[in-house]
Design a protein around this motif. Sequence first.
Motif, mmCIF file in Angstrom:
data_model
loop_
_atom_site.group_PDB
_atom_site.id
_atom_site.type_symbol
_atom_site.label_atom_id
_atom_site.label_comp_id
_atom_site.label_asym_id
_atom_site.label_seq_id
_atom_site.Cartn_x
_atom_site.Cartn_y
_atom_site.Cartn_z
ATOM 1 N N GLY A 168 0.810 -1.204 0.000
ATOM 2 C CA GLY A 168 0.000 0.000 0.000
ATOM 3 C C GLY A 168 0.848 1.261 0.000
ATOM 4 O O GLY A 168 2.082 1.205 0.039
ATOM 5 N N ALA A 169 0.150 2.416 -0.026
ATOM 6 C CA ALA A 169 0.826 3.702 -0.202
ATOM 7 C C ALA A 169 1.822 4.013 0.918
ATOM 8 O O ALA A 169 2.915 4.524 0.655
ATOM 9 C CB ALA A 169 -0.208 4.816 -0.298
ATOM 10 N N GLY A 170 1.470 3.696 2.149
ATOM 11 C CA GLY A 170 2.354 4.017 3.272
ATOM 12 C C GLY A 170 3.661 3.255 3.179
ATOM 13 O O GLY A 170 4.753 3.822 3.331
ATOM 14 N N ALA A 171 3.559 1.956 2.911
ATOM 15 C CA ALA A 171 4.757 1.117 2.804
ATOM 16 C C ALA A 171 5.607 1.570 1.618
ATOM 17 O O ALA A 171 6.837 1.616 1.687
ATOM 18 C CB ALA A 171 4.354 -0.343 2.646
ATOM 19 N N LEU A 172 4.938 1.921 0.520
ATOM 20 C CA LEU A 172 5.655 2.376 -0.676
ATOM 21 C C LEU A 172 6.394 3.686 -0.391
ATOM 22 O O LEU A 172 7.577 3.833 -0.709
ATOM 23 C CB LEU A 172 4.664 2.542 -1.836
ATOM 24 C CG LEU A 172 5.229 3.113 -3.133
ATOM 25 C CD1 LEU A 172 6.311 2.198 -3.715
ATOM 26 C CD2 LEU A 172 4.109 3.284 -4.176
ATOM 27 N N ARG A 173 5.697 4.612 0.233
ATOM 28 C CA ARG A 173 6.305 5.924 0.518
ATOM 29 C C ARG A 173 7.536 5.772 1.415
ATOM 30 O O ARG A 173 8.577 6.363 1.165
ATOM 31 C CB ARG A 173 5.286 6.840 1.195
ATOM 32 C CG ARG A 173 5.853 8.230 1.488
ATOM 33 C CD ARG A 173 4.914 9.072 2.311
ATOM 34 N NE ARG A 173 3.626 9.230 1.647
ATOM 35 C CZ ARG A 173 2.455 9.125 2.278
ATOM 36 N NH1 ARG A 173 2.427 8.870 3.570
ATOM 37 N NH2 ARG A 173 1.328 9.284 1.627
ATOM 38 N N MET A 174 7.393 4.935 2.424
ATOM 39 C CA MET A 174 8.513 4.720 3.340
ATOM 40 C C MET A 174 9.748 4.207 2.575
ATOM 41 O O MET A 174 10.877 4.643 2.790
ATOM 42 C CB MET A 174 8.063 3.702 4.395
ATOM 43 C CG MET A 174 9.007 3.486 5.522
ATOM 44 S SD MET A 174 9.688 1.828 5.350
ATOM 45 C CE MET A 174 11.391 2.122 5.254
ATOM 46 N N ARG A 175 9.512 3.301 1.639
ATOM 47 C CA ARG A 175 10.624 2.731 0.874
ATOM 48 C C ARG A 175 11.205 3.734 -0.115
ATOM 49 O O ARG A 175 12.417 3.780 -0.316
ATOM 50 C CB ARG A 175 10.148 1.452 0.163
ATOM 51 C CG ARG A 175 9.964 0.294 1.155
ATOM 52 C CD ARG A 175 9.052 -0.786 0.615
ATOM 53 N NE ARG A 175 8.984 -1.969 1.474
ATOM 54 C CZ ARG A 175 8.315 -2.049 2.615
ATOM 55 N NH1 ARG A 175 7.623 -0.998 3.053
ATOM 56 N NH2 ARG A 175 8.319 -3.153 3.327
ATOM 57 N N ILE A 176 10.346 4.525 -0.745
ATOM 58 C CA ILE A 176 10.837 5.553 -1.684
ATOM 59 C C ILE A 176 11.712 6.548 -0.932
ATOM 60 O O ILE A 176 12.812 6.891 -1.360
ATOM 61 C CB ILE A 176 9.653 6.316 -2.342
ATOM 62 C CG1 ILE A 176 8.859 5.394 -3.256
ATOM 63 C CG2 ILE A 176 10.161 7.532 -3.101
ATOM 64 C CD1 ILE A 176 7.572 6.021 -3.791
ATOM 65 N N ASN A 177 11.226 6.983 0.216
ATOM 66 C CA ASN A 177 11.947 8.013 0.959
ATOM 67 C C ASN A 177 13.228 7.479 1.583
ATOM 68 O O ASN A 177 14.255 8.153 1.597
ATOM 69 C CB ASN A 177 11.040 8.632 2.030
ATOM 70 C CG ASN A 177 9.970 9.509 1.401
ATOM 71 O OD1 ASN A 177 10.137 10.000 0.277
ATOM 72 N ND2 ASN A 177 8.865 9.699 2.100
#
Length: 628
Positions: A168-177
């Motif tokens: 989901g978006a939260g997990a994705l954002r954490m990894r991108i950042n």
Amino acid sequence: MTETFDVKLDEKHYMPDQRFRETAWTPDYASAYREFLADPEGFWEMLARELDWFEPWDRVREWTPPYARWFTNAKLNITRNCLDRHLTDGCRDKPAIVWRGDAGESRTLTYQQLYEDVTRFANGLAALGVGKGDRVCIYMPLVPEQIVAMLACARIGAVHSVVFGGFGAGALRMRINDAGAKAIITADVGYRRGKIIPLKEIVDEALADAPSVETVIVLNRSGSATPPAGRGVDFAKLLEQSAPGCPAEVMDAEDPLFILYTSGSTGAPKGIVHTCGGYMVGTYYTTKHVFDVKDNDIFWCTADPGWITGHSYVVYGPLATGTTVVITEGTPDYPDPGAFWKLVQDLGVSIFYTAPTAIRMFMKHGEEWPQKYNLSSLRVLGSVGEPLNPEAFEWYYQVIGGSRCPIVDTWWQTETGMHMITTMIGDPMKPGFAGKPVPGVVADVVDREGNPVPPGTGGFLVIKEPWPSMMRTVHGNDERYCTYWNTIPGCYTAGDLAVKDENGYIMVLGRADDLIVVAGHNIGTAEVESALVSHEAVAEAAVIGKPDPLKGNAIKAFVTLCTGCSQSDELTAALAKHVREELGPVAVPSEIEYADRLPKTRSGKIMRRVLKARELGVDPGDISTLEE
Ligand code: PRX
């Protein structure tokens, strides 16, 4: 950490057909292992020489614990080994990737076509300003373009960070950042069991707070996406506009190849960093020798490239050997539980590699599904991700492998990059035991001081020497890396519990944190689960420890039942009796709860800590990896 403990071992084993021994790449485990021990660097150097390098190494290995460098100062590009090396008259027209979509669509890319797509896309990425050392996040469905994107990054020296398309978006954002990704490659949608997964919407949500991302490349997977706007670029257009033939960036052996976040069944995800040279040699060697890949094999590893299994054994290892790789967006029981076996039959799959959770699911649906199909093309079966319990081993061996195919139960981790423990083709197989360290690896079972424990005594699974494809650090958190090497003196601590038998076969019992101390006895969750699953009514089991005033901890089991079986007090009593007979009274669950399904990570591991948190009414912690 726990103390060591005793484990009851079974002596049952299976002998593979001697013909495997005669033709295998590693025909004799014992002599290969001796050869490695006599000259570890020479052993790896011989393997490295089978591959293509721009410049050779000064030294095979430099080891200043906990830091290792392999093939120092050598220059290479892994894509030359996965692509250019195979553009010979005999191989360029061989299928490299055979793909099946969720709705049954199909596509095949030959090595020549894959080379062209990868080099075109690499030129396209470079034109967008992506270069060596830049991090690129790949968040895609399982389509050939996902692999094209990975290889294109590697072609130009960009470091990919693949995030599984189910996050989901939260997990994705954490990894991108965490990775500081400069670009993200995605698709408008993905498909799973006929359902649409709105990937681009999830990306947009993640990008609301991901300032490092400059470019968003979008594959029009549905065929009906609106053209990307703003920082968006269309995947197909970029491919079309770019010329093929991008020269391969000259990479140092120790330059990073990718970052991959671990599945996080424990705590918050870590960005595991792998480098170009050692990872290439380790995955090439294990693909070739553990699966015994030959020219005419059709190789199907059912993992998504979003996991390490996909990185090492869908993409880099198999393509480096020049085999034909099968990938599918589909799931094993959609449209029906025969879906995978139909594909094995239709494509003539000869090497099949999957996870115990899938095998247990197939068992639950019954043998009639595989029996509808001709599985005689299968030659080697593999398992990874969790202990392959003896019942699942037997079923896999007999029903899928026709009592003819060796099973390689491969123990390894995101951190190790390659297979570390297995039973090499041709050696006797022991159900429940992964096997021995592969030649090139020094593994042992030790107590907390690092002393080897005797056979039959459980302890910590450790690796005692560095290996080429070991992780080099945790992205942005080197301290976390060091803890792998300084928990037990002189060893890499895997975090798993294991036990060896008299012959050196290793049984992996589960994560060290999955141990329950009941009335002073250490009980591995995997042991109790395995005992429960060996009952004919049980499909899957998960076991947790619950605080108990008397015993310290009590065992609670959650079970799902096989089709046609239903819960009853009689069954509960029968299961308790069964565990008592298998393991003894101390291991009998004091509570058995029936469930329709068990909470799992998206890579199929049972998340016991979620069950435990629910049971205790506490916060389960990070559940970003929990499947929907
Ligand atoms: O506990 C072990 C289990 O999976 C862990 C590694 O998980 P991950 O990094 O997600 O990589 C999975 C794919 C390599 C290990 O610490 N594990 C993996 N393979 C096995 C296994 N447990 C028992 N038997 C295996 N064959």
